[in-house]
Design a protein around this motif. Structure first.
Motif, PDB file in Angstrom:
ATOM      1  N   VAL A  44       5.183   2.062   8.204  1.00 36.08           N
ATOM      2  CA  VAL A  44       5.448   2.746   6.930  1.00 36.08           C
ATOM      3  C   VAL A  44       6.953   2.723   6.671  1.00 36.08           C
ATOM      4  O   VAL A  44       7.749   3.106   7.511  1.00 36.08           O
ATOM      5  N   GLN A  45       7.338   2.218   5.470  1.00 41.16           N
ATOM      6  CA  GLN A  45       8.752   2.234   5.137  1.00 41.16           C
ATOM      7  C   GLN A  45       9.007   2.905   3.801  1.00 41.16           C
ATOM      8  O   GLN A  45       8.085   3.095   3.010  1.00 41.16           O
ATOM      9  N   GLU A  46      10.279   3.234   3.556  1.00 42.12           N
ATOM     10  CA  GLU A  46      10.598   3.970   2.341  1.00 42.12           C
ATOM     11  C   GLU A  46      11.102   3.022   1.269  1.00 42.12           C
ATOM     12  O   GLU A  46      11.974   2.175   1.523  1.00 42.12           O
ATOM     13  N   LEU A  47      10.580   3.177   0.045  1.00 37.68           N
ATOM     14  CA  LEU A  47      11.004   2.324  -1.071  1.00 37.68           C
ATOM     15  C   LEU A  47      12.385   2.724  -1.559  1.00 37.68           C
ATOM     16  O   LEU A  47      12.673   3.911  -1.695  1.00 37.68           O
ATOM     17  N   ALA A  48      13.189   1.717  -1.913  1.00 39.95           N
ATOM     18  CA  ALA A  48      14.534   2.030  -2.410  1.00 39.95           C
ATOM     19  C   ALA A  48      14.573   2.056  -3.944  1.00 39.95           C
ATOM     20  O   ALA A  48      15.596   2.317  -4.543  1.00 39.95           O
ATOM     21  N   LEU A  49      13.440   1.808  -4.565  1.00 40.87           N
ATOM     22  CA  LEU A  49      13.331   1.682  -6.024  1.00 40.87           C
ATOM     23  C   LEU A  49      13.308   3.055  -6.713  1.00 40.87           C
ATOM     24  O   LEU A  49      12.851   4.017  -6.131  1.00 40.87           O
ATOM     25  N   SER A  50      13.796   3.112  -7.965  1.00 43.43           N
ATOM     26  CA  SER A  50      13.616   4.360  -8.709  1.00 43.43           C
ATOM     27  C   SER A  50      12.858   4.061 -10.003  1.00 43.43           C
ATOM     28  O   SER A  50      12.832   2.927 -10.463  1.00 43.43           O
ATOM     29  N   GLU A  57       6.078   5.945  -8.862  1.00 38.34           N
ATOM     30  CA  GLU A  57       6.085   7.317  -9.382  1.00 38.34           C
ATOM     31  C   GLU A  57       5.197   8.269  -8.586  1.00 38.34           C
ATOM     32  O   GLU A  57       5.217   9.477  -8.820  1.00 38.34           O
ATOM     33  N   TYR A  58       4.424   7.747  -7.653  1.00 35.62           N
ATOM     34  CA  TYR A  58       3.532   8.609  -6.861  1.00 35.62           C
ATOM     35  C   TYR A  58       4.030   8.809  -5.433  1.00 35.62           C
ATOM     36  O   TYR A  58       3.798   9.836  -4.827  1.00 35.62           O
ATOM     37  N   THR A  59       4.638   7.763  -4.881  1.00 33.13           N
ATOM     38  CA  THR A  59       5.104   7.883  -3.492  1.00 33.13           C
ATOM     39  C   THR A  59       6.179   6.849  -3.184  1.00 33.13           C
ATOM     40  O   THR A  59       6.254   5.801  -3.830  1.00 33.13           O
ATOM     41  N   LYS A  60       7.001   7.173  -2.197  1.00 34.63           N
ATOM     42  CA  LYS A  60       7.995   6.201  -1.728  1.00 34.63           C
ATOM     43  C   LYS A  60       7.573   5.628  -0.372  1.00 34.63           C
ATOM     44  O   LYS A  60       8.245   4.754   0.182  1.00 34.63           O
ATOM     45  N   ASN A  61       6.464   6.134   0.163  1.00 33.24           N
ATOM     46  CA  ASN A  61       6.029   5.658   1.491  1.00 33.24           C
ATOM     47  C   ASN A  61       5.084   4.481   1.337  1.00 33.24           C
ATOM     48  O   ASN A  61       3.982   4.642   0.792  1.00 33.24           O
ATOM     49  N   ILE A 106       0.862  -1.193   0.000  1.00 37.13           N
ATOM     50  CA  ILE A 106       0.000   0.000   0.000  1.00 37.13           C
ATOM     51  C   ILE A 106       0.896   1.240   0.000  1.00 37.13           C
ATOM     52  O   ILE A 106       1.751   1.389   0.874  1.00 37.13           O
ATOM     53  N   GLY A 107       0.698   2.117  -0.986  1.00 36.37           N
ATOM     54  CA  GLY A 107       1.451   3.373  -1.029  1.00 36.37           C
ATOM     55  C   GLY A 107       0.590   4.494  -0.472  1.00 36.37           C
ATOM     56  O   GLY A 107      -0.620   4.543  -0.729  1.00 36.37           O
ATOM     57  N   ILE A 108       1.206   5.389   0.300  1.00 37.98           N
ATOM     58  CA  ILE A 108       0.435   6.455   0.957  1.00 37.98           C
ATOM     59  C   ILE A 108       1.056   7.806   0.641  1.00 37.98           C
ATOM     60  O   ILE A 108       2.269   7.987   0.824  1.00 37.98           O
ATOM     61  N   GLU A 109       0.246   8.759   0.179  1.00 38.44           N
ATOM     62  CA  GLU A 109       0.768  10.102  -0.095  1.00 38.44           C
ATOM     63  C   GLU A 109      -0.364  11.117   0.010  1.00 38.44           C
ATOM     64  O   GLU A 109      -1.328  11.048  -0.772  1.00 38.44           O
ATOM     65  N   ASN A 110      -0.279  12.020   0.940  1.00 31.40           N
ATOM     66  CA  ASN A 110      -1.246  13.122   1.064  1.00 31.40           C
ATOM     67  C   ASN A 110      -2.708  12.677   0.992  1.00 31.40           C
ATOM     68  O   ASN A 110      -3.478  13.196   0.187  1.00 31.40           O
ATOM     69  N   GLY A 111      -3.057  11.711   1.758  1.00 32.46           N
ATOM     70  CA  GLY A 111      -4.449  11.260   1.787  1.00 32.46           C
ATOM     71  C   GLY A 111      -4.891  10.459   0.573  1.00 32.46           C
ATOM     72  O   GLY A 111      -6.078  10.172   0.415  1.00 32.46           O
ATOM     73  N   GLU A 112      -3.922  10.106  -0.308  1.00 31.15           N
ATOM     74  CA  GLU A 112      -4.254   9.232  -1.444  1.00 31.15           C
ATOM     75  C   GLU A 112      -3.609   7.870  -1.176  1.00 31.15           C
ATOM     76  O   GLU A 112      -2.534   7.806  -0.575  1.00 31.15           O
TER      77      GLU A 112
END
Ligand code: AGP
Length: 611
Positions: free
Chosen positions: A236-242, A200-204, A182-188
């Protein structure tokens, strides 16, 4: 095997979901579908690939802030529009996408039929969504609680996303045995089978664990419970992918990009693992070294290409560290009632970390007390998270169905482990150990040199593209390379191919040899050179067409080969890594020339999450 994508937030869901499905198409591509929410749940489905689904959507496009999507690799029911996901419940109030298998679907279906439910597809998924609806209606439960309640009755594996008519703020997701992030960014919120649609939308991100159900509500946030009703705090963890890691970067196919990425991938595999004092540092193995050296039995389990890496590794462990190794197909191992206890060590090798048989075999080993270790590429995958220790290969995302960089990085890390163990029990001379480390560190640049053979291999491929059969021969550590070469060719070009230990050829396969049979002779191991040369001569005298892979194109091999592929000379332990490059390129070019879809070969999927 299937791919799941879902979005809920304040943007138009369709473009996000369709783009995500394209990124996940490697997981299955026999049908696809999307469900969006307007006044009702509106589904679009198509047989075939995601591009066919796009055509379907464009006939009657809508916009919505919430949606679920799926790309399928069929298990229950043939790949057609009816069986494609999403599936709707009888009342059309609920929609679901599902990756996995509900094993007791038949008994649940019978029960629901008695309650008046009707089924329109052959899928286990349609049974699950109706069970959720039944729970919701009969117990008057919320969507979240009805999913949880239904899952208590389910046997099998699943990653699911469920959405509800009139419920614009919420989706419910759950997993057991199949991955979900599950990716989380600003309520999305973005949900997917792996992180590639999310990056491309979030690393969280939050990786859902087995037996967890999550309620994603754009007003109240993310709430997680176990199926048995225990509260879980989301981690919540940070993705290492680019984003570059998951795009083709100018190559025609991911497979070719990944073949060319091997120097870079091996550099990542080695990063931080050899100190300035020439010590091998493998943090995830350190605590288990003594146990491996003292183990009753050291077993490697894997499937496909990873199994071939295991076979090569058995030579490494035996010859460098003097450890006996048993290499087993995970799918066989798990059902043979293996004798295992706390004195055993079981090592899984897997690119995806999601292969169902490898995961089940690993769980079995653990449940019997054995130490379970893993070599894995995908960070955070199920196998990576379930073991006692291990190491990541750090090859970067492998998207082409045919494994390439996964194999060579697996061999690199397995060689490091063998050397580390060999040093620990003094079974390797210091001089040899030091020399090996120097060569290993030069491996990325040696591979860059090796890739220069591509043009020559393309020319050779043209001559052999119409062959109906291929034989690959190798001895010693190059025997598994022969198996790997044959697997690469058959899976992407649909040419029948077999790999054999060269000497074993006389015990049957030699009968196949005639003037139409191309025989790839992998002759890069100096110890076995004269022996394999004799085997090649036996092929030649029966009219076979020899393509040989060698360090030195000497007169003896040149005179009997139709083509000689010269590769950079390396230590015998590195020869499988160097030799396999030519075989990857040969299969790639032949498949492209035959018009095959190299990245998505028929009937296959990248991670095999069903047994
Ligand atoms: C080979 O090219 C295939 N992709 C396949 O054999 C693969 O190696 C096998 O399915 C195992 O996958 P894993 O490494 O992800 O466990």
């Amino acid at each position: 095997m299937c791919g799941i994508v879902s979005y809920i937030g304040n943007k138009d869901a369709y473009p996000i979901i369709i783009k995500g499905l394209k990124r996940l198409e490697y997981r299955g591509y026999d049908s696809a579908g999307i469900c969006l929410l307007k006044n009702s749940l509106i589904s679009y489905k198509s047989k075939g690939k995601v591009k066919d689904l796009e055509k379907e959507f464009n006939k009657k496009p809508i916009s919505s802030f919430v949606g679920i999507g799926h790309t399928r690799w069929a298990t229950h029911g043939e790949p057609n529009k009816t069986n494609a996901h999403p599936h709707l419940s009888n009342s059309k109030n609920l929609a679901i996408v599902h990756n996995g298998i509900i094993e007791n679907y038949d008994s649940i279906r019978k029960l629901l039929k008695k309650k008046g439910y009707k089924f329109y597809s052959d899928t286990d998924t349609e049974v699950l969504i109706n069970l959720i609806e039944y729970e919701q209606k009969s117990e008057n439960l919320s969507l979240f609680e009805s999913v949880r309640s239904a899952l208590k009755q389910v046997i099998g594996a699943y990653a699911i996303v469920v959405m509800e008519k009139d419920n614009f703020n919420e989706i419910v997701v759950a997993r057991k045995g199949s991955p979900l992030v599950i990716g989380i960014e600003n309520g999305e919120y973005y949900v997917a089978s792996d992180a590639s649609p999310i990056i491309e939308y979030t690393k969280n991100v939050v990786y859902l664990n087995d037996d967890e159900v999550a309620r994603i509500n754009i007003k109240s946030g993310l709430q997680i419970k176990t199926v048995s009703n225990k509260k879980v705090t989301p981690f919540v963890q940070e993705l290492a992918l680019s984003i570059e890691d998951i795009e083709k970067g100018g190559f025609d196919y991911f497979m070719l990009k990944e073949i060319y990425e091997q120097p870079k991938s091996i550099r990542s595999t080695l990063r931080g693992r050899i100190t300035a004092q020439n010590k091998i540092k493998l943090a995830g193995f350190r605590d288990f070294e003594k146990k491996i050296l003292k183990a009753n039995r050291f077993t490697i389990i894997a499937c496909g290409t990873s199994w071939h890496a295991g076979l090569v590794a058995s030579y490494y462990f035996e010859s460098i560290a003097r450890i006996n190794v048993d290499v087993q197909y995970a799918s066989e191992f798990r059902y043979r009632n293996p004798v295992l206890n706390e004195n055993d060590v079981v090592l899984s090798i897997t690119q995806s970390g999601e292969t169902a048989d490898t995961l089940a075999a690993q769980k079995l080993a653990k449940s019997r007390g054995a130490i379970s270790l893993a070599i894995c590429n995908v960070v955070g995958s199920s196998i990576a998270r379930e073991n006692d220790g291990g190491a990541y290969t750090h090859a970067g995302p492998e998207i082409g169905v045919a494994s390439t960089k996964a194999f060579t990085t697996q061999l690199t890390i397995l060689l490091l482990i063998a050397l580390r163990l060999g040093k620990e029990n003094s079974s390797i001379r210091d001089r040899d150990y030091q020399r090996m480390l120097i060569e290993i560190q030069m491996l990325p640049s040696t591979l860059e040199e090796c890739l220069k053979i591509d043009k020559k291999i393309k020319k050779i491929s043209k001559e052999f593209m119409n062959s109906e059969n291929f034989l690959y021969l190798g001895r010693g550590m190059n025997f598994p390379v022969a198996l790997e070469g044959a697997l690469k060719l058959k899976e992407i070009s649909y040419i029948h191919a077999e790999g054999y230990p060269a000497a074993e050829m006389k015990h049957g396969p030699i009968a196949l040899i005639d003037e139409k049979m191309p025989v790839v002779v992998i002759a890069t191991e100096e110890e076995h050179y004269t022996k394999i040369l004799s085997n090649a001569q036996e092929v030649k005298s029966r009219g076979g067409r020899i393509i040989s892979i060698v360090f030195d194109a000497d007169e003896s091999i040149s005179s009997i080969s139709e083509h000689v592929i010269k590769v950079p000379k390396v230590n015998k332990y590195l020869s499988p890594i160097i030799s396999v490059i030519s075989l990857q390129l040969l299969s790639y070019h032949i498949a492209v020339m035959r018009g095959c879809d190299v990245d998505q070969p028929r009937n296959l999927a990248k991670s095999v999450t069903v047994e």
